[in-house]
Design a protein around this motif. Structure first.
Motif, PDB file in Angstrom:
ATOM      1  N   GLY A  14     -21.050 -42.273 -34.048  1.00  0.00           N
ATOM      2  CA  GLY A  14     -21.944 -42.349 -32.895  1.00  0.00           C
ATOM      3  C   GLY A  14     -22.765 -41.080 -32.726  1.00  0.00           C
ATOM      4  O   GLY A  14     -23.970 -41.129 -32.479  1.00  0.00           O
ATOM      5  N   ILE A  15     -22.108 -39.931 -32.875  1.00  0.00           N
ATOM      6  CA  ILE A  15     -22.793 -38.639 -32.758  1.00  0.00           C
ATOM      7  C   ILE A  15     -23.781 -38.451 -33.903  1.00  0.00           C
ATOM      8  O   ILE A  15     -24.931 -38.050 -33.688  1.00  0.00           O
ATOM      9  N   ILE A  16     -23.331 -38.745 -35.101  1.00  0.00           N
ATOM     10  CA  ILE A  16     -24.186 -38.581 -36.286  1.00  0.00           C
ATOM     11  C   ILE A  16     -25.424 -39.469 -36.178  1.00  0.00           C
ATOM     12  O   ILE A  16     -26.549 -39.007 -36.401  1.00  0.00           O
ATOM     13  N   ASP A  17     -25.227 -40.729 -35.807  1.00  0.00           N
ATOM     14  CA  ASP A  17     -26.352 -41.659 -35.689  1.00  0.00           C
ATOM     15  C   ASP A  17     -27.348 -41.201 -34.623  1.00  0.00           C
ATOM     16  O   ASP A  17     -28.557 -41.364 -34.786  1.00  0.00           O
ATOM     17  N   GLN A  18     -26.839 -40.630 -33.558  1.00  0.00           N
ATOM     18  CA  GLN A  18     -27.704 -40.174 -32.471  1.00  0.00           C
ATOM     19  C   GLN A  18     -28.569 -38.988 -32.899  1.00  0.00           C
ATOM     20  O   GLN A  18     -29.700 -38.848 -32.453  1.00  0.00           O
ATOM     21  N   LEU A  19     -28.045 -38.126 -33.778  1.00  0.00           N
ATOM     22  CA  LEU A  19     -28.733 -36.874 -34.106  1.00  0.00           C
ATOM     23  C   LEU A  19     -29.350 -36.803 -35.500  1.00  0.00           C
ATOM     24  O   LEU A  19     -30.117 -35.887 -35.772  1.00  0.00           O
ATOM     25  N   LYS A  20     -29.048 -37.754 -36.373  1.00  0.00           N
ATOM     26  CA  LYS A  20     -29.500 -37.625 -37.765  1.00  0.00           C
ATOM     27  C   LYS A  20     -31.010 -37.678 -37.931  1.00  0.00           C
ATOM     28  O   LYS A  20     -31.544 -37.201 -38.924  1.00  0.00           O
ATOM     29  N   GLY A  21     -31.734 -38.190 -36.966  1.00  0.00           N
ATOM     30  CA  GLY A  21     -33.187 -38.254 -37.049  1.00  0.00           C
ATOM     31  C   GLY A  21     -33.888 -36.969 -36.643  1.00  0.00           C
ATOM     32  O   GLY A  21     -35.100 -36.833 -36.830  1.00  0.00           O
ATOM     33  N   LYS A  22     -33.139 -36.029 -36.115  1.00  0.00           N
ATOM     34  CA  LYS A  22     -33.738 -34.743 -35.718  1.00  0.00           C
ATOM     35  C   LYS A  22     -34.128 -33.935 -36.952  1.00  0.00           C
ATOM     36  O   LYS A  22     -33.573 -34.128 -38.028  1.00  0.00           O
ATOM     37  N   GLU A  23     -35.047 -33.014 -36.753  1.00  0.00           N
ATOM     38  CA  GLU A  23     -35.385 -32.103 -37.840  1.00  0.00           C
ATOM     39  C   GLU A  23     -34.230 -31.103 -37.982  1.00  0.00           C
ATOM     40  O   GLU A  23     -33.786 -30.515 -36.997  1.00  0.00           O
ATOM     41  N   GLY A  24     -33.732 -30.924 -39.206  1.00  0.00           N
ATOM     42  CA  GLY A  24     -32.604 -30.022 -39.427  1.00  0.00           C
ATOM     43  C   GLY A  24     -31.377 -30.468 -38.647  1.00  0.00           C
ATOM     44  O   GLY A  24     -30.841 -29.714 -37.834  1.00  0.00           O
ATOM     45  N   PRO A  25     -30.871 -31.675 -38.891  1.00  0.00           N
ATOM     46  CA  PRO A  25     -29.835 -32.247 -38.031  1.00  0.00           C
ATOM     47  C   PRO A  25     -28.413 -31.742 -38.263  1.00  0.00           C
ATOM     48  O   PRO A  25     -27.549 -31.966 -37.422  1.00  0.00           O
ATOM     49  N   LEU A  26     -28.146 -31.064 -39.375  1.00  0.00           N
ATOM     50  CA  LEU A  26     -26.762 -30.718 -39.698  1.00  0.00           C
ATOM     51  C   LEU A  26     -26.096 -29.854 -38.627  1.00  0.00           C
ATOM     52  O   LEU A  26     -25.009 -30.170 -38.154  1.00  0.00           O
ATOM     53  N   LEU A  27     -26.739 -28.770 -38.240  1.00  0.00           N
ATOM     54  CA  LEU A  27     -26.124 -27.889 -37.239  1.00  0.00           C
ATOM     55  C   LEU A  27     -25.943 -28.583 -35.885  1.00  0.00           C
ATOM     56  O   LEU A  27     -24.875 -28.464 -35.279  1.00  0.00           O
ATOM     57  N   PRO A  28     -26.945 -29.318 -35.388  1.00  0.00           N
ATOM     58  CA  PRO A  28     -26.715 -30.035 -34.126  1.00  0.00           C
ATOM     59  C   PRO A  28     -25.563 -31.045 -34.215  1.00  0.00           C
ATOM     60  O   PRO A  28     -24.786 -31.197 -33.273  1.00  0.00           O
ATOM     61  N   ILE A  29     -25.443 -31.718 -35.356  1.00  0.00           N
ATOM     62  CA  ILE A  29     -24.341 -32.676 -35.525  1.00  0.00           C
ATOM     63  C   ILE A  29     -23.002 -31.935 -35.496  1.00  0.00           C
ATOM     64  O   ILE A  29     -22.073 -32.343 -34.785  1.00  0.00           O
ATOM     65  N   LEU A  30     -22.893 -30.850 -36.245  1.00  0.00           N
ATOM     66  CA  LEU A  30     -21.641 -30.083 -36.259  1.00  0.00           C
ATOM     67  C   LEU A  30     -21.313 -29.548 -34.874  1.00  0.00           C
ATOM     68  O   LEU A  30     -20.154 -29.579 -34.436  1.00  0.00           O
ATOM     69  N   HIS A  31     -22.332 -29.065 -34.175  1.00  0.00           N
ATOM     70  CA  HIS A  31     -22.127 -28.548 -32.824  1.00  0.00           C
ATOM     71  C   HIS A  31     -21.587 -29.642 -31.892  1.00  0.00           C
ATOM     72  O   HIS A  31     -20.637 -29.419 -31.138  1.00  0.00           O
ATOM     73  N   GLU A  32     -22.182 -30.816 -31.946  1.00  0.00           N
ATOM     74  CA  GLU A  32     -21.746 -31.911 -31.081  1.00  0.00           C
ATOM     75  C   GLU A  32     -20.350 -32.410 -31.450  1.00  0.00           C
ATOM     76  O   GLU A  32     -19.566 -32.773 -30.564  1.00  0.00           O
ATOM     77  N   LEU A  33     -20.031 -32.425 -32.747  1.00  0.00           N
ATOM     78  CA  LEU A  33     -18.683 -32.822 -33.152  1.00  0.00           C
ATOM     79  C   LEU A  33     -17.658 -31.836 -32.608  1.00  0.00           C
ATOM     80  O   LEU A  33     -16.607 -32.238 -32.099  1.00  0.00           O
ATOM     81  N   GLN A  34     -17.967 -30.552 -32.711  1.00  0.00           N
ATOM     82  CA  GLN A  34     -17.045 -29.548 -32.188  1.00  0.00           C
ATOM     83  C   GLN A  34     -16.929 -29.666 -30.670  1.00  0.00           C
ATOM     84  O   GLN A  34     -15.851 -29.515 -30.109  1.00  0.00           O
ATOM     85  N   GLU A  35     -18.030 -29.969 -30.017  1.00  0.00           N
ATOM     86  CA  GLU A  35     -18.009 -30.157 -28.562  1.00  0.00           C
ATOM     87  C   GLU A  35     -17.129 -31.361 -28.199  1.00  0.00           C
ATOM     88  O   GLU A  35     -16.356 -31.311 -27.254  1.00  0.00           O
ATOM     89  N   GLU A  36     -17.256 -32.409 -28.960  1.00  0.00           N
ATOM     90  CA  GLU A  36     -16.517 -33.648 -28.693  1.00  0.00           C
ATOM     91  C   GLU A  36     -15.015 -33.511 -28.963  1.00  0.00           C
ATOM     92  O   GLU A  36     -14.190 -33.958 -28.174  1.00  0.00           O
ATOM     93  N   PHE A  37     -14.670 -32.900 -30.099  1.00  0.00           N
ATOM     94  CA  PHE A  37     -13.269 -32.862 -30.529  1.00  0.00           C
ATOM     95  C   PHE A  37     -12.590 -31.504 -30.334  1.00  0.00           C
ATOM     96  O   PHE A  37     -11.378 -31.411 -30.435  1.00  0.00           O
ATOM     97  N   GLY A  38     -13.380 -30.459 -30.106  1.00  0.00           N
ATOM     98  CA  GLY A  38     -12.820 -29.109 -30.028  1.00  0.00           C
ATOM     99  C   GLY A  38     -12.740 -28.453 -31.396  1.00  0.00           C
ATOM    100  O   GLY A  38     -12.349 -27.298 -31.526  1.00  0.00           O
ATOM    101  N   TYR A  39     -13.119 -29.180 -32.417  1.00  0.00           N
ATOM    102  CA  TYR A  39     -13.158 -28.713 -33.803  1.00  0.00           C
ATOM    103  C   TYR A  39     -13.958 -29.725 -34.608  1.00  0.00           C
ATOM    104  O   TYR A  39     -14.344 -30.770 -34.069  1.00  0.00           O
ATOM    105  N   VAL A  40     -14.231 -29.420 -35.870  1.00  0.00           N
ATOM    106  CA  VAL A  40     -14.938 -30.367 -36.728  1.00  0.00           C
ATOM    107  C   VAL A  40     -13.890 -31.019 -37.636  1.00  0.00           C
ATOM    108  O   VAL A  40     -13.411 -30.402 -38.587  1.00  0.00           O
TER     109      VAL A  40
END
Length: 157
Positions: A14-40
């Motif tokens: 869900g997080i990946i799908d929401q952010l993968k269309g952004k320019e340079g999406p890797l860091l935002p995806i990792l950031h949101e995963l860490q926010e969601e789970f407390g870690y990646v």
């Protein structure tokens, strides 16, 4: 009932799908995963690689390069001690030794009770107030042994 791994994967997708269309999406995806789970979570790395059409090695390289990403859950509190030169010159090394002794853990460790994780950080931007620390996102300047003991007692509650 859904397994924990399946739940993590579903939430990650869900997080990946929401952010993968952004320019340079890797860091935002990792950031949101860490926010969601407390870690990646490790099991999310292939999902990210597939969605972004990059190798798992590239994703892993980014996760391990940046010190803020964790590969396991942190404690209830996160204490970051500045390890940069200004803080070291103002007694930061001795405070770091004291923190490790007070908490009974080393860098990147979490106390057995899950209360606190100790992490080094390289500059909090408080050089004029060295040595400095950050507890749960709140910066602390002019850290001294007494304040460190108070922090150690507070996070163990």
């Amino acid at each position: 009932m859904q397994s924990a791994s399946t739940d993590i994967a579903a939430r990650a997708i869900g997080i990946i799908d929401q952010l993968k269309g952004k320019e340079g999406p890797l860091l935002p995806i990792l950031h949101e995963l860490q926010e969601e789970f407390g870690y990646v979570p490790h099991e999310t790395l292939p999902l990210i690689a597939q969605a972004l059409n990059i190798s798992r090695a590239e994703v892993y390289g980014v996760v391990t390069f940046y010190h803020d990403y964790r590969d396991h859950p942190a404690g209830r509190h996160v204490l970051k001690l500045c390890r940069a030169e200004a803080c070291q010159s103002m007694g930061g090394d001795a405070l770091a030794d004291k923190a490790r002794q007070l908490l009974g853990i080393d860098w990147h460790g979490t106390t057995a009770d899950g209360a606190v994780t100790l992490e080094p950080v390289y500059c909090l931007g408080l050089c004029a107030c060295a040595p400095s620390a950050m507890l749960d996102g709140e910066v602390i300047g002019r850290l001294n042994a007494e304040t460190l003991e108070e922090i150690a007692a507070e996070v163990r509650l």
